[in-house]
Design a protein around this motif. Structure first.
Motif, mmCIF file in Angstrom:
data_model
loop_
_atom_site.group_PDB
_atom_site.id
_atom_site.type_symbol
_atom_site.label_atom_id
_atom_site.label_comp_id
_atom_site.label_asym_id
_atom_site.label_seq_id
_atom_site.Cartn_x
_atom_site.Cartn_y
_atom_site.Cartn_z
ATOM 1 N N ARG B 47 22.440 7.960 34.559
ATOM 2 C CA ARG B 47 22.710 6.647 35.549
ATOM 3 C C ARG B 47 23.223 5.542 35.240
ATOM 4 O O ARG B 47 23.923 4.722 35.602
ATOM 5 N N ALA B 50 26.781 6.175 34.754
ATOM 6 C CA ALA B 50 27.265 6.129 36.072
ATOM 7 C C ALA B 50 27.704 4.774 36.451
ATOM 8 O O ALA B 50 28.312 4.599 37.505
ATOM 9 N N LEU B 52 24.955 3.281 37.786
ATOM 10 C CA LEU B 52 24.016 3.154 39.091
ATOM 11 C C LEU B 52 22.894 2.256 38.638
ATOM 12 O O LEU B 52 22.002 2.015 39.554
ATOM 13 N N GLU B 53 22.604 2.413 37.302
ATOM 14 C CA GLU B 53 21.608 1.235 36.866
ATOM 15 C C GLU B 53 22.220 0.387 35.964
ATOM 16 O O GLU B 53 23.152 0.621 35.221
ATOM 17 N N PRO B 72 30.567 1.495 39.615
ATOM 18 C CA PRO B 72 30.653 2.857 39.599
ATOM 19 C C PRO B 72 31.905 3.531 39.842
ATOM 20 O O PRO B 72 32.297 4.335 39.222
ATOM 21 N N SER B 73 32.379 2.869 41.036
ATOM 22 C CA SER B 73 33.849 3.426 41.461
ATOM 23 C C SER B 73 34.934 3.198 40.795
ATOM 24 O O SER B 73 35.850 3.998 40.829
ATOM 25 N N ILE B 77 34.392 8.148 37.293
ATOM 26 C CA ILE B 77 33.460 9.228 37.195
ATOM 27 C C ILE B 77 33.124 9.831 38.480
ATOM 28 O O ILE B 77 33.465 9.538 39.488
ATOM 29 N N MET B 79 29.863 12.133 40.239
ATOM 30 C CA MET B 79 28.562 12.480 40.127
ATOM 31 C C MET B 79 27.803 13.589 41.098
ATOM 32 O O MET B 79 28.200 13.461 42.387
ATOM 33 N N PHE B 81 24.390 15.088 42.127
ATOM 34 C CA PHE B 81 22.913 14.732 42.297
ATOM 35 C C PHE B 81 22.152 16.070 42.500
ATOM 36 O O PHE B 81 22.592 17.051 42.995
ATOM 37 N N ALA B 85 22.806 15.043 47.727
ATOM 38 C CA ALA B 85 23.325 13.733 48.282
ATOM 39 C C ALA B 85 24.449 13.814 49.296
ATOM 40 O O ALA B 85 25.378 12.827 49.201
ATOM 41 N N ARG B 146 33.069 17.629 46.212
ATOM 42 C CA ARG B 146 33.191 16.146 46.158
ATOM 43 C C ARG B 146 33.635 15.581 45.030
ATOM 44 O O ARG B 146 34.464 14.768 44.971
ATOM 45 N N ARG B 150 37.529 13.860 43.816
ATOM 46 C CA ARG B 150 37.516 12.527 43.162
ATOM 47 C C ARG B 150 38.517 12.536 41.980
ATOM 48 O O ARG B 150 39.060 11.459 41.470
#
Ligand SMILES: Nc1ncnc2c1ncn2[C@@H]1O[C@H](COP(=O)(O)OP(=O)(O)O)[C@@H](O)[C@H]1O
Ligand SMILES: [Mg+2]
Lengths: 326, 336
Positions: B47, B50, B52-53, B72-73, B77, B79, B81, B85, B146, B150
Motif C-alpha cells: 500500500r 500504491a 494508499l498509505e 496513487p492515480s 499502477i 491494484m 485487492f 473491491a 480492471r 488501466r
C-alpha cells in the motif's frame, strides 16, 4: 444468499413431503406475529376505524354516544337554497383545510430536503476519522434526544423578538436593522418552524446515513483513488448510489413524520395561519371548536394522504431501483 | 515497465512501527512476490508503493523519480485487492471502464480496451452483469481485468487468491502467471502468505518478517540457500525438519535443518533410529512422521505408497550435502 434462496424455492413448489414442514413454519410465524397483530389492532386499527366512523357522523364532544350517521356530509355536502343557489360545505371545500394541506406539504418537502442534504454532509464528516469522533457522534444526537416540547420552548425564547438571542446576534452582526418577531410575523413563522425542525431532525438523518456509509467497504474508495476518480465524483458515482436504498428509507420515514407534524407548531406558532398544519387544524376542530366529526374527517383525510404518498414513494423507488440495475 | 527503488522505507501507525527500514530494488518487468507470515507488513508495504498509505520515512522511486508524495492515480499502477473491491452497483463493463470514462477517454477506445481485457480473462459473456451475479473466481478476474484496462507500468496484487477455493486458486494462479508473460514488460508485485504461490509465481521472492526483509532471491536460491532459520522454515512444504542437540553436534552446528525430501529411509552409517508415529499417503508419494527422540517428529518423504504402521521402528539418514547448518543466532553455516 443462496442458503436462503433454496428453502424459499422449495416452499414455492410445495412438494408433498415438505408440506408438513411448511405448515409448521406458518404456524410458528403466526404465533410470533400474534402479539404484534393484537397490539396493532388495539392501538392502531381500532382508533383508525373509530375515527373513520366518527367522520361520517355528526358527533360532537358532548354527543359522542348518540351520534347520527350522516354519510359523507362532513367531507362534502351541498344545500340548494330556495333561490336555486347551491352552497357547498365540508372539509373538501374548506379553504382553511386546503391552506393546512399546502402548509404541511410545503413543510414536509422543504424540511426533508434540507435534512437529507445536511444529514449526508454531517454523516460524511462523522464517517471520517478524526480524534474525538466518538464524542462528536454522541454530541450530534443531542437535538434529536431533547423532547420536542422542550426544544420548541427553547427555540421560542431564542426567537423572541425582544430578548431572543437570534435577534441579538443578527443585530450585532449588522444583518438586520430592526428586531424581527420570528414566530409571530406571518412572513417568518413558517421559516422558524422549518429551522427548528431541521435542527432537530438532521441528526436522525445523519445517523441513518452514517450507518449506510459504514457498510461501504473501504477498499472501494481505494480502488477509486487508484482509478484517479476525483473525490467529488467518487461521492456522486460511488457513495451516493450505494447509500441510496438507506437514503430512501430515511427519506420516507422523515416524510411520513413531517406530514403529521404537530407539537412544534402547537408550541412555537399556535395561532399563525401560515404554519397551521393538517394535524394542528384537525385537533383544533376536534377539541377547541367542538366539531368532533369534522375534525375526524380531517384526520381521516390526513391518513389517506399519507397512505397514498407512501405507496407512491415505494412504487417510484422500486421503478427507479430496477432502472438502476439494468 | 518500471523499476522500483525502495530506500530505507519506514511506516509507523501512531507509535507502532510496522515497516522498519526496507531496502529493495524491483527490476523492470520482474514478478516480485512479498511473502511472510500474517501481520508482518506485506500489505502495508504494498500500500505504500500504491500510495494508499503515506510513507513515514525513506524514499520510494519509480524509474529514479521519487514518488513519495504522488497520488496513487499518478503512479502508473493498478491494484487487485483481496476482496476484489469491485463497485457493486456497476456492471462488469462499467467496473472496468470507470477509470477511463472519468478520464474522458474516447468511447471507442474504452470499449476496445475493455473488450480486449475481457477476452484475455474469458469474462466477455459477463460484461453486462453486476458483480453480485458472478462467482468469486469471476469477480477476481474482473478485478484483474480492471487493472489491465488501466494499462499500468506496475501491477500490485494483495493476496488475490485467498478468497478462492483450492481448485480455483490453482487455476487463477496459472492465469496470473500467463498474464505476466502476455503483458510483456509490466512489473508485478504480488503479496501472499502462501509460500507455494510465492514459489510458483515469482521471478524473485522477498521474505518479510516483522517489517524487515529476511531475504531476497529467486525461488531456488531461497530453497537451496536460506539465509536464516526463518527463511529455511518458511520456504518449502512440508516445513523443513529442525534438529538440535545430539543430532546437530556431529555437524558442528547449533541447529541443523533437513527437508523431508532429503531424508532416506533405511539403516546405514550415521542413521537415526526411532518409531513411526503416523504416515500420510498422497498417492504419488507419502509422508512418514517419525519420533526420533527430538522435540518434534521428523517428516520424511517417500516415493510410492508403502505403508508404515504406527509404532513400527524406523531408521532414517539425511542425504549428505543436503543438511543445512545454523549457528546459535540462526545464521547459516553452509550445507554439509
Ligand atoms: N491502518 C492501520 N493502523 C494501525 N495498524 C495497522 C494498520 N494497518 C496495518 N496495521 C498493522 O500493521 C501490521 C502489518 O499489517 P499488514 O501489512 O496488513 O500485514 P500482512 O499483510 O503482512 O498480514 C499489523 O500488525 C497491523 O495490525
Ligand atoms: Mg495482508
Amino acid at each position: 444468499m443462496s442458503d436462503i434462496a433454496i428453502p424459499a424455492k422449495a416452499n414455492a413448489t410445495r412438494r408433498p413431503d415438505e408440506s408438513d414442514l411448511v405448515k409448521q413454519r406458518v404456524r410458528a410465524a403466526m404465533w410470533f406475529l400474534l402479539p404484534m397483530l393484537a397490539a396493532l389492532a388495539v392501538v392502531a386499527a381500532w382508533p383508525l376505524l373509530r375515527t373513520i366512523w366518527f367522520s361520517m357522523t355528526d358527533a360532537s364532544l358532548t354527543h359522542l354516544a348518540d351520534a347520527r350517521f350522516v354519510w359523507f356530509n362532513n367531507y362534502l355536502h351541498w344545500t340548494v337554497l330556495k333561490s336555486g343557489k347551491v352552497i357547498w360545505s365540508g372539509v373538501l371545500v374548506d379553504p382553511a383545510w386546503w391552506n393546512a394541506v399546502w402548509n404541511t406539504l410545503r413543510f414536509a418537502v422543504l424540511s426533508v430536503a434540507f435534512e437529507t442534504v445536511f444529514g449526508v454532509i454531517v454523516a460524511l464528516v462523522l464517517n471520517a476519522e478524526f480524534p474525538g469522533r466518538g464524542i462528536v457522534r454522541a454530541a450530534v444526537l443531542i437535538p434529536w434526544a431533547i423532547p420536542t416540547i422542550v426544544s420548541a420552548r427553547m427555540w421560542g425564547w431564542m426567537f423572541n423578538d425582544q430578548f431572543g438571542i437570534i435577534n441579538d446576534m443578527l443585530m450585532h452582526l449588522g444583518l438586520i436593522s430592526t428586531k424581527i418577531a420570528w414566530t409571530a410575523s406571518a412572513d417568518t413563522a413558517f421559516y422558524a418552524i422549518l429551522i427548528v425542525d431541521i435542527w432537530k431532525t438532521t441528526p436522525f438523518m445523519a445517523l441513518l446515513i452514517l450507518a449506510a456509509l459504514q457498510m461501504i467497504p473501504r477498499d472501494i474508495y481505494e480502488a477509486a483513488a487508484i482509478d484517479g476518480v476525483h473525490p467529488v465524483k467518487t461521492f456522486f458515482r460511488v457513495t451516493l448510489p450505494l447509500i441510496r436504498p438507506a437514503l430512501m428509507v430515511a427519506v420516507i420515514f422523515r416524510l411520513l413524520d413531517a406530514m403529521r407534524i404537530f407539537d412544534l407548531v402547537y408550541v412555537l406558532t399556535p395561532n399563525s395561519a401560515q404554519t397551521k398544519t393538517m394535524s394542528v387544524i384537525s385537533r383544533e376542530n376536534l377539541i377547541d371548536f367542538d366539531k368532533f366529526a369534522y375534525g375526524s374527517a380531517e384526520s381521516t383525510l390526513l391518513f389517506l394522504i399519507i397512505a397514498v404518498m407512501t405507496i407512491l414513494y415505494i412504487w417510484i423507488g422500486q421503478v427507479r431501483f430496477e432502472g438502476g440495475t439494468r | 515497465m518500471a523499476e522500483l527503488q525502495l530506500r530505507d522505507i519506514r511506516k509507523s501507525f501512531g507509535t507502532v512501527d510496522v515497516i522498519k527500514g526496507v531496502d529493495l530494488t524491483i527490476n523492470s518487468g520482474e514478478f516480485m512476490v512479498f511473502v511472510g507470515p500474517s501481520g508482518c507488513g506485506k500489505s502495508t508495504l504494498l500500500r505504500l508503493i500504491a500510495g494508499l498509505e503515506t510513507i513515514t520515512g525513506g524514499t520510494l522511486a519509480f524509474d529514479g523519480q521519487i514518488v513519495n508524495n504522488l497520488a496513487p492515480s499518478k503512479r502508473g499502477i493498478a491494484m487487485v485487492f483481496q476482496s476484489y473491491a469491485l463497485y457493486p452497483h456497476m456492471t462488469v463493463y462499467d467496473n472496468m471502464a470507470f477509470g477511463m470514462q472519468l478520464a474522458h477517454a474516447g468511447k471507442e477506445q474504452i470499449r476496445e480496451r475493455v473488450e480486449k481485457a475481457a477476452e484475455l480473462l474469458q469474462i466477455s459473456p459477463y460484461l453486462k452483469r453486476l458483480p453480485k451475479q458472478l462467482s468469486g473466481g469471476q469477480r477476481q478476474r474482473v478485478a484483474i481485468g480492471r487493472a489491465i484496462v488501466r494499462d499500468p507500468k506496475v501491477f500490485l496484487f494483495d493476496e488475490p487468491l485467498s478468497n478462492l477455493d483450492a481448485a480455483l486458486r490453482v487455476a487463477t494462479r496459472l492465469e496470473i502467471a500467463k498474464l505476466h508473460h502476455s503483458m510483456n514488460g509490466a512489473t508485478m508485485i504480488y503479496v501472499t502468505h502462501d509460500q507455494v504461490e510465492a514459489m510458483t509465481l515469482a521471478d524473485r521472492i522477498c521474505v518479510l518478517r516483522d517489517g524487515i526483509i529476511e531475504q531476497v532471491g529467486t525461488p531456488v536460491e531461497l530453497y537451496e540457500q536460506p539465509q536464516s532459520i526463518f527463511v529455511a522454515g518458511f520456504i518449502g512444504s512440508p516445513k523443513m525438519n529442525f534438529l538440535t542437540g545430539r543430532f546437530a553436534e556431529p555437524y558442528g552446528a547449533k541447529t541443523i535443518g533437513v527437508r523431508s525430501e532429503h531424508i532416506q529411509i533405511g539403516p546405514g552409517e550415521g542413521a537415526w533410529t526411532g518409531k513411526v508415529i503416523h504416515s500420510e499417503n498422497l498417492g504419488s508419494d507419502s509422508y512418514v512422521y517419525a519420533d526420533m527422540g527430538a522435540d518434534e517428529p521428523v517428516v520424511v518423504r517417500e516415493d510410492g505408497t508403502k505403508k508404515h504402521q504406527p509404532g513400527e521402528p524406523i531408521s532414517i539418514r539425511p542425504i549428505p550435502g543436503q543438511v543445512h547448518r545454523f549457528d546459535a543466532e540462526g545464521r547459516p553455516l553452509g550445507r554439509q
